[in-house]
Design a protein around this motif. Sequence first.
Motif: not given
Length: 533
Positions: A351-376
Amino acid sequence: MTDAPAVAAPVDRTTQPWWRSAVFYQVYPRSFADSNGDGVGDLRGVRDKLGYLELLGVNALWVCPVMRSPMADGGYDVADPRDIDELFGGLTAMDDLIAEAHARQIKVTMDLVPNHTSDQHPWFREALAAAPGSRERDRYIFHDGRGPDGAEPPNNWPSIFGGPAWTRITEQDGTPGQWYLHLFAREQPDLNWDNPEVADDFEQTLRFWLDRGVDGFRLDVAHGMAKPDGLPDLPAVASGLFALDDDDVRFNNPAVHDIHRRIRKVVDEYPDAVTIGEVWVTDNTRFGEYVRADELHLAFNFRLAEAPFTAAAVRDAIDNSLAAVGPVFAVPTWTLSNHDIEREVTRYGGGAVGVARARAMILLELALPGAVFIYNGAELGLPNVDDLPDSVLQDPVWERSGHTERGRDGCRVPLPWEGAAPPFGFSTGSPWLPIPPEWAGLTVEAQLEELDSTLSLYRMAMELRAVRPEFDGDRIEWYGSPAGCLAFRRPGGLVCVLNASDTPTSLPPGDVLLASALPDGGQLPPNAAAWLV
Ligand code: NOJ
């Protein structure tokens, strides 16, 4: 206030290998885009969407297996590793994809499967037709059974997909015969990597694709090829599907490192090529062994994907991922989901909470040093589809578990591209898995021009990550932060804040570069992340 030392000098990204900070986009070809209306995605479908991928800002594709396969496990059962299945458009379609992706500065990595083949591979057919002890049988792991008449499997190993890891064959004279090992489905016999022919053939496969221009490989079950001497029983066979621990004798045997060294020698002849191993090993030291200088370039670290949405768990996942690669000077990798894992929106509560958290986590992930893998589909905020009718399920797990585990189809539902009703432009035919009508609001078309959409968040985040100097530096330093939150800083100056608590939290000083939810009066809402400079 910091509790770790800052690390100095900005990294000159132009002198680094391309994959060091790349964003890899995982294409699950069956589900990405179908160009010929047969209901199954294909390589021309991927090629047709390269403009989209360029707009999204990905640096490289990881294309899940498209080699010749009877598709008993979605292509991870390979009958000819040096050809492309007609289902996906054949070799020409692959050549075209490589050429056109390169023209757009997008690298292409393929998914190879060194641990096993399909039971339709010519080698396995030859093995069945040959006698016990023959050269043909020795390419796989055949053994006599235990007990009277060899009627019991050679050991007690279960398959990862459920049921025993052994299948008994019928010999040419019609008598019950030897057993062969398959850590996955019975259609996926394990290769015998003690046989030099197996390594020689894999080397040919590597060269075949590298010579055609691919930029590297994701290596399936990269901790699995070497088997322990004597194939000892597991002490307890109670483990559930996919439930692995580091001491599981089926995996992570020391000889696997010799195999990786041999692969690396070949790949090093192609200086820009990369190998990424699927390594389900949790212990940091043992994980790090896979990415020593003469082994894999990168290995998937699944800690972030396994972490629940709490500041403590996420911080622990980050610390351990960094600790695993630091001592061997390897590059960390980050992944939130893939074709084997429940989609993050659902994992984080749906639901909305899941989407909000997933959005937060992609920002966290893309802020980290290294290679990032995104699933289609992650960039569209797709949830798992947990109510697929039994009749459409295709994951071998469903059958092998005696219909007790539904398997991974729920994260493999085809992508919605456009329009108001299924199949949302994925295909002109009937998609191999039904797409929920509720996805009308999640199509690429619906999100592309919408500034607040998840797709726009991904696009903006990836663009900033690619161009802003604040993302420089190989390390992070943690900042003190309120309970339920975390904050870290990159040496280049980027600060990333995650609020996993249930109350708004004050942001540290700085300008907000991007946020997954609008800060209100300097307060970051719960289930949100922000970047500050
Ligand atoms: C790991 C792959 O990611 C998964 O999809 C596959 O079923 C197994 N390896 C067996 O090849």
